[in-house]
Scaffold this active site. Structure first.
Site: not given
Length: 532
Positions: A50-51, A93, A142, A144, A201, A293-294, A302
């Site tokens: 996540d990030d 996602r 996650k 989301h 994150h 994810d990014n 991000r």
């Protein structure tokens, strides 16, 4: 007699219909079982940070300790030019799980809380397609994304039925859930297990008491709980390796040091998950994919279409293709490639359907990455496309981008130049951004690659030569020397938007209309006069 004959005929017809329905059900059941049997011995483990960025040894960072990720990379094909098509949590996602850019799948911004974005209900997601073909699906961590009817898994342990801290950051809990999923797995049925970590994150907005990146959560200190399998690693701010897009200030260094601690927890979690796969005897028949994810939640990162926002780590380990293990490839890859890669692994065709209109058939724009694992680089795409609408619901800032041959990049900022680039809540509360803001207000140097005002206010078109200007500091789109390249990239971007039914196709200078010949742009004549 006539009535008897009529009822007799109806009775025979009813029996015929029931018999045919029974046969169809049997055939579908047999097909489902045959499909599952054919796929026996093939599974997928998809792990997403996540990030998550490139803070690991395999990508040249020897300060942040990530032995488990580095070991996995040594057994994988490592992609150095992988990107997400959208730099925002939920949209990324949804794009990953649908194989479609955000403007096509309909999830334009964050899914949770007041933001409330969902994909179109007619989207055929990866878990949906796999289930229809006899593959069991599971998600831990996650999720989301929504709606549930589109993104439903057979086994779910997410923020929808747990604390996200427990299923996304508590690596002991994650380990046990992976064990539970594997223990309930039918030995003859293939599976896809999606482990979506919540690390690394930021934590400043949701749980500030646990540290900037929740780096204190579960560290065993009073009030922070205890994660049995986590051995916290602390980093000194002066020892961190700052990427070029992060200011070299004490506040930013402290921020990155906290991030490193959380990345080390993520790394240990990856090790625990892989160990559960090994203990279950699934290592030799499971395709393992790791990515994020990014980009990381720092300036340029991000929510941006700049490289630090789009670029993601990606490595893939196949139990069958051994020739390129440990190699680094510079071929272009996208998270939109995940769906075609997994479908290729299971030998499943993408279904024929449409999302909104029968005249707009849905197709995957990504490619399978499996040929690259076998050394076949002929399947490489010559262009990458990005599509971003917003992050939080108040952050409307649509952008589109194209990268041609890893050289020239074009970004279309649809709200520029009048609207400032928005800042999300998590990043605003970070030590890095608050320090940048205070330095700007007090006239102090930022020790950064540009001024904050230049970051806020961007031109409608930004064009960069990634070979000569990898930091994306010099906008070339107005230079006569690059006029032909600019026009070519602009046209290719427009054609991609058209082929993917982009509602923003004509923005900001036209209105999208349709006639019998198809969609077209009606001009608004709203460009500012020169010198205005």
């Amino acid at each position: 007699m006539m009535m008897y004959g009529l009822w007799h005929g109806i009775n025979h017809f009813s029996k015929f219909v029931l018999t045919m329905l029974f046969l169809i059900i049997c055939l579908l059941s047999c097909r489902h079982e045959a499909s599952a049997a054919l796929l026996h011995g093939r599974n997928v483990l998809l792990m997403i940070a996540d990030d998550g960025g490139f803070e690991m040894g395999v990508y040249g960072n020897n300060r942040c300790q990530t032995p488990h990720l580095d070991a996995l990379a040594a057994q994988s094909l490592v992609f150095s030019r992988a990107r997400t098509s959208v730099s925002s949590c939920s949209p990324s996602r949804a794009a990953l799980l649908s194989g479609l850019p955000s403007h096509e799948n309909g999830l334009y911004g964050l899914h949770h809380d007041v933001h409330h974005f969902n994909s179109f209900e007619t989207v055929r997601s990866l878990p949906m397609i796999l289930r229809e073909n006899g593959v069991r699906t599971g998600i831990i961590g996650k999720k989301h994304v929504g709606p549930r009817s589109v993104y439903s898994f057979d086994y779910e342990q997410t923020e929808e039925n747990n604390s996200i801290m427990q299923v996304g950051r508590n690596i002991t809990r994650i380990k046990l859930l992976v064990r539970e999923f594997l223990a309930t797995q039918n030995e003859t049925q293939p599976f896809l297990l999606y482990v979506a970590f919540h690390d690394p994150h930021r934590c400043d907005h949701s749980n500030p008491g646990y540290g900037h990146f929740c780096d204190k959560f579960g560290n065993g200190e009073p009030g922070f709980g205890h994660i049995p399998d986590w051995k916290p690693i602390q980093y000194k701010p002066e020892d961190v390796l700052l990427p070029y897009f992060v200011p070299d200030t004490p506040a930013a260094r402290e921020d990155v040091a906290s991030q490193y601690t959380t990345i080390s927890r993520l790394d240990q979690g990856v090790g625990l998950v892989l160990d559960e796969i090994r203990k279950a005897g699934k290592t030799e028949d499971t395709l393992i994919i790791y990515s994020s994810d990014n980009g990381i939640s720092f300036p340029y990162g991000r929510t941006n279409m700049y490289e630090p926002g789009l670029a993601v780590p990606l490595f893939i380990k196949s139990p069958y293709d051994l020739t390129r293990r440990g190699e680094l490839t510079d071929v272009q890859a996208s998270l939109l490639d995940i769906v075609p890669t997994v479908l290729d692994w299971f030998d499943i065709d993408y279904p024929k359907y449409h999302i909104l209109k029968p005249s707009q058939p849905t197709s995957l724009g990504g490619k399978s990455l499996l040929p690259f694992l076998r050394g076949d680089d002929k399947a490489e795409s010559d262009a990458f496309f990005g599509s971003h609408a917003m992050h939080e619901v108040t952050m409307n800032y649509p952008m589109r981008s194209i990268i041609q041959g890893e050289r020239y990049k074009l970004i279309h900022n649809l709200n520029a130049p009048g609207t400032p680039f928005p800042i999300d809540q998590d990043f605003y509360l970070s030590p890095t951004f608050l320090d940048m803001l205070n330095r700007t207000l007090n006239g102090l140097p930022l020790h950064w690659i540009k001024e904050l005002s230049d970051y806020y206010f961007r031109e409608e078109w930004e064009m960069f030569d990634l070979k000569e200007d990898p930091k994306e500091c010099v906008n070339l789109h107005r230079k006569k020397k690059y006029r032909e390249i600019f026009v070519e990239l602009k046209e290719k971007l427009f054609m991609w938007q058209k082929s993917t039914y982009d509602p923003w196709l004509c923005a900001p200078h036209g209105v999208l209309l349709e006639n019998p010949q198809g969609p077209f742009c009606a001009p608004l004549h709203n460009r500012k006069p020169r010198g205005y």
